[in-house]
Write a protein that holds these residues in place. Structure first.
Motif, PDB file in Angstrom:
ATOM      1  N   HIS A   4     -38.284   1.801  -5.632  1.00 51.01           N
ATOM      2  CA  HIS A   4     -39.531   2.381  -5.141  1.00 51.01           C
ATOM      3  C   HIS A   4     -40.138   3.311  -6.190  1.00 51.01           C
ATOM      4  O   HIS A   4     -41.347   3.259  -6.474  1.00 51.01           O
ATOM      5  CB  HIS A   4     -39.259   3.148  -3.842  1.00 51.01           C
ATOM      6  CG  HIS A   4     -40.467   3.371  -3.004  1.00 51.01           C
ATOM      7  ND1 HIS A   4     -41.269   4.468  -3.142  1.00 51.01           N
ATOM      8  CD2 HIS A   4     -41.013   2.628  -2.002  1.00 51.01           C
ATOM      9  CE1 HIS A   4     -42.253   4.410  -2.256  1.00 51.01           C
ATOM     10  NE2 HIS A   4     -42.122   3.298  -1.557  1.00 51.01           N
ATOM     11  N   HIS A   5     -39.323   4.160  -6.772  1.00 53.36           N
ATOM     12  CA  HIS A   5     -39.790   5.089  -7.804  1.00 53.36           C
ATOM     13  C   HIS A   5     -40.306   4.336  -9.040  1.00 53.36           C
ATOM     14  O   HIS A   5     -41.303   4.752  -9.647  1.00 53.36           O
ATOM     15  CB  HIS A   5     -38.655   6.028  -8.212  1.00 53.36           C
ATOM     16  CG  HIS A   5     -38.551   7.268  -7.365  1.00 53.36           C
ATOM     17  ND1 HIS A   5     -39.021   7.343  -6.088  1.00 53.36           N
ATOM     18  CD2 HIS A   5     -38.042   8.507  -7.654  1.00 53.36           C
ATOM     19  CE1 HIS A   5     -38.783   8.563  -5.603  1.00 53.36           C
ATOM     20  NE2 HIS A   5     -38.207   9.282  -6.540  1.00 53.36           N
ATOM     21  N   ARG A   6     -39.627   3.272  -9.407  1.00 49.68           N
ATOM     22  CA  ARG A   6     -40.081   2.503 -10.570  1.00 49.68           C
ATOM     23  C   ARG A   6     -41.479   1.941 -10.341  1.00 49.68           C
ATOM     24  O   ARG A   6     -42.306   1.887 -11.258  1.00 49.68           O
ATOM     25  CB  ARG A   6     -39.084   1.386 -10.876  1.00 49.68           C
ATOM     26  CG  ARG A   6     -37.809   1.885 -11.553  1.00 49.68           C
ATOM     27  CD  ARG A   6     -36.775   0.787 -11.713  1.00 49.68           C
ATOM     28  NE  ARG A   6     -35.606   1.248 -12.461  1.00 49.68           N
ATOM     29  CZ  ARG A   6     -34.422   0.666 -12.443  1.00 49.68           C
ATOM     30  NH1 ARG A   6     -34.228  -0.429 -11.693  1.00 49.68           N
ATOM     31  NH2 ARG A   6     -33.413   1.144 -13.154  1.00 49.68           N
ATOM     32  N   GLY A   7     -41.731   1.518  -9.106  1.00 47.12           N
ATOM     33  CA  GLY A   7     -43.071   1.045  -8.772  1.00 47.12           C
ATOM     34  C   GLY A   7     -44.102   2.148  -8.902  1.00 47.12           C
ATOM     35  O   GLY A   7     -45.212   1.935  -9.421  1.00 47.12           O
ATOM     36  N   ARG A  57     -49.466  11.959 -14.153  1.00 51.04           N
ATOM     37  CA  ARG A  57     -48.509  12.440 -15.161  1.00 51.04           C
ATOM     38  C   ARG A  57     -47.333  13.149 -14.483  1.00 51.04           C
ATOM     39  O   ARG A  57     -46.175  12.975 -14.875  1.00 51.04           O
ATOM     40  CB  ARG A  57     -49.219  13.376 -16.134  1.00 51.04           C
ATOM     41  CG  ARG A  57     -48.432  13.708 -17.393  1.00 51.04           C
ATOM     42  CD  ARG A  57     -49.294  14.469 -18.396  1.00 51.04           C
ATOM     43  NE  ARG A  57     -50.374  13.644 -18.912  1.00 51.04           N
ATOM     44  CZ  ARG A  57     -51.655  13.798 -18.595  1.00 51.04           C
ATOM     45  NH1 ARG A  57     -52.025  14.751 -17.750  1.00 51.04           N
ATOM     46  NH2 ARG A  57     -52.574  13.008 -19.108  1.00 51.04           N
ATOM     47  N   ALA A  58     -47.629  13.955 -13.459  1.00 53.79           N
ATOM     48  CA  ALA A  58     -46.574  14.671 -12.730  1.00 53.79           C
ATOM     49  C   ALA A  58     -45.673  13.700 -11.984  1.00 53.79           C
ATOM     50  O   ALA A  58     -44.445  13.862 -11.948  1.00 53.79           O
ATOM     51  CB  ALA A  58     -47.205  15.677 -11.765  1.00 53.79           C
ATOM     52  N   ILE A  59     -46.274  12.677 -11.363  1.00 56.49           N
ATOM     53  CA  ILE A  59     -45.493  11.675 -10.635  1.00 56.49           C
ATOM     54  C   ILE A  59     -44.574  10.923 -11.596  1.00 56.49           C
ATOM     55  O   ILE A  59     -43.384  10.731 -11.318  1.00 56.49           O
ATOM     56  CB  ILE A  59     -46.424  10.686  -9.903  1.00 56.49           C
ATOM     57  CG1 ILE A  59     -47.096  11.386  -8.710  1.00 56.49           C
ATOM     58  CG2 ILE A  59     -45.656   9.449  -9.430  1.00 56.49           C
ATOM     59  CD1 ILE A  59     -48.176  10.543  -8.030  1.00 56.49           C
ATOM     60  N   GLU A  60     -45.113  10.515 -12.729  1.00 62.37           N
ATOM     61  CA  GLU A  60     -44.310   9.783 -13.705  1.00 62.37           C
ATOM     62  C   GLU A  60     -43.114  10.613 -14.173  1.00 62.37           C
ATOM     63  O   GLU A  60     -41.978  10.135 -14.199  1.00 62.37           O
ATOM     64  CB  GLU A  60     -45.164   9.397 -14.909  1.00 62.37           C
ATOM     65  CG  GLU A  60     -44.390   8.627 -15.965  1.00 62.37           C
ATOM     66  CD  GLU A  60     -45.194   8.395 -17.227  1.00 62.37           C
ATOM     67  OE1 GLU A  60     -44.877   7.441 -17.950  1.00 62.37           O
ATOM     68  OE2 GLU A  60     -46.126   9.174 -17.495  1.00 62.37           O
ATOM     69  N   SER A  61     -43.365  11.875 -14.502  1.00 64.79           N
ATOM     70  CA  SER A  61     -42.296  12.734 -15.004  1.00 64.79           C
ATOM     71  C   SER A  61     -41.230  12.993 -13.944  1.00 64.79           C
ATOM     72  O   SER A  61     -40.027  12.845 -14.196  1.00 64.79           O
ATOM     73  CB  SER A  61     -42.898  14.067 -15.482  1.00 64.79           C
ATOM     74  OG  SER A  61     -41.886  14.957 -15.885  1.00 64.79           O
ATOM     75  N   ALA A  62     -41.666  13.368 -12.729  1.00 60.86           N
ATOM     76  CA  ALA A  62     -40.727  13.710 -11.668  1.00 60.86           C
ATOM     77  C   ALA A  62     -39.903  12.502 -11.232  1.00 60.86           C
ATOM     78  O   ALA A  62     -38.685  12.596 -11.036  1.00 60.86           O
ATOM     79  CB  ALA A  62     -41.478  14.290 -10.474  1.00 60.86           C
ATOM     80  N   GLN A  63     -40.554  11.361 -11.107  1.00 68.60           N
ATOM     81  CA  GLN A  63     -39.837  10.201 -10.573  1.00 68.60           C
ATOM     82  C   GLN A  63     -38.936   9.552 -11.622  1.00 68.60           C
ATOM     83  O   GLN A  63     -37.903   8.973 -11.273  1.00 68.60           O
ATOM     84  CB  GLN A  63     -40.823   9.220  -9.951  1.00 68.60           C
ATOM     85  CG  GLN A  63     -41.575   9.858  -8.786  1.00 68.60           C
ATOM     86  CD  GLN A  63     -42.090   8.876  -7.758  1.00 68.60           C
ATOM     87  OE1 GLN A  63     -41.705   7.717  -7.730  1.00 68.60           O
ATOM     88  NE2 GLN A  63     -42.951   9.343  -6.885  1.00 68.60           N
ATOM     89  N   ARG A  64     -39.287   9.657 -12.887  1.00 66.59           N
ATOM     90  CA  ARG A  64     -38.358   9.205 -13.931  1.00 66.59           C
ATOM     91  C   ARG A  64     -37.073  10.044 -13.879  1.00 66.59           C
ATOM     92  O   ARG A  64     -35.965   9.510 -14.005  1.00 66.59           O
ATOM     93  CB  ARG A  64     -39.000   9.315 -15.310  1.00 66.59           C
ATOM     94  CG  ARG A  64     -39.978   8.202 -15.645  1.00 66.59           C
ATOM     95  CD  ARG A  64     -40.400   8.264 -17.092  1.00 66.59           C
ATOM     96  NE  ARG A  64     -41.403   7.282 -17.414  1.00 66.59           N
ATOM     97  CZ  ARG A  64     -41.159   5.999 -17.688  1.00 66.59           C
ATOM     98  NH1 ARG A  64     -39.905   5.558 -17.658  1.00 66.59           N
ATOM     99  NH2 ARG A  64     -42.136   5.168 -17.995  1.00 66.59           N
TER     100      ARG A  64
END
Length: 209
Positions: A164-167, A189-196
């Motif tokens: 789910h996070h990868r999506g 940008r925040a979503i990408e950083s946090a979910q990675r």
């Protein structure tokens, strides 16, 4: 007498010219992605008001699609996180799920506010169930997760949430590459950083290298 009439006529012409210029500026600001409400006299962006109150920022179709797709994506993550409250046996899973819910609930509200400010619907024309988006769980997968408990739930939750996070990361990357709205790109940008970071944490919890 002639002097007074000339002065009056001159003022009237000046007012008319100013009104015409204002109308021209107003008309130019009416197109998608071109509003001047967020810039000052120098053209630099000013501090934006709350998402639900601010006027439409410069935006494009990619920004609209990002919000329309990320909202149901986040909602499913929140639904998964809520299941963990009563089904997870690992306290780390429960803690992670609580953090996911605490982060994504406000982001849903923020993106909903943007769509309202942009005058766009919450879902694209024709709508979509959301399950065809990258990383979204199918109804069958969600049903299996809901029935699982204990260690079985923990493993299933982590595996499904990684996907789910990868999506979500893919969607955020698309927004960063194609979007125009500065606030939407900041959230992406925040979503990408946090979910990675959370993907890496979940991989470690699963014992993956």
């Amino acid at each position: 007498m002639f002097s007074n009439e000339s002065t009056t006529r001159g003022l009237a012409l000046a007012v008319t010219a100013a009104a015409g210029a204002l109308a021209l500026l107003t008309g130019c600001a009416g197109t998608e992605g071109s509003t001047s409400a967020l810039t000052g006299a120098t053209g630099a962006p000013s501090e934006p008001p709350a998402a639900s109150e601010r006027p439409s920022a410069p935006f494009n179709g990619a920004d609209v699609e990002f919000a329309q797709m990320m909202i149901p994506h986040h909602r499913q993550a929140v639904e998964m996180a809520e299941l963990a409250e009563s089904r997870a046996s690992d306290p780390r899973v429960r803690k992670l799920a609580a953090r996911i819910k605490a982060a994504q609930d406000p982001e849903i509200a923020t993106m909903t506010g943007w769509l309202t400010a942009w005058g766009r619907p919450a879902t694209p024309e024709g709508g979509h169930g959301g399950h065809d988006m990258s990383g979204m769980m199918s109804e069958e997968e969600m049903a299996k997760l809901e029935k699982a408990k204990g260690a079985a739930f923990d493993r299933m939750f982590l595996e499904l949430m990684i996907a789910h996070h990868r999506g979500a990361v893919e969607m955020a990357e698309t927004e960063l590459a194609k979007g125009a709205d500065p606030q939407a790109k900041q959230l992406a940008r925040a979503i990408e950083s946090a979910q990675r970071a959370e993907i890496e944490q979940m991989r470690q919890m699963l014992g993956q290298s």
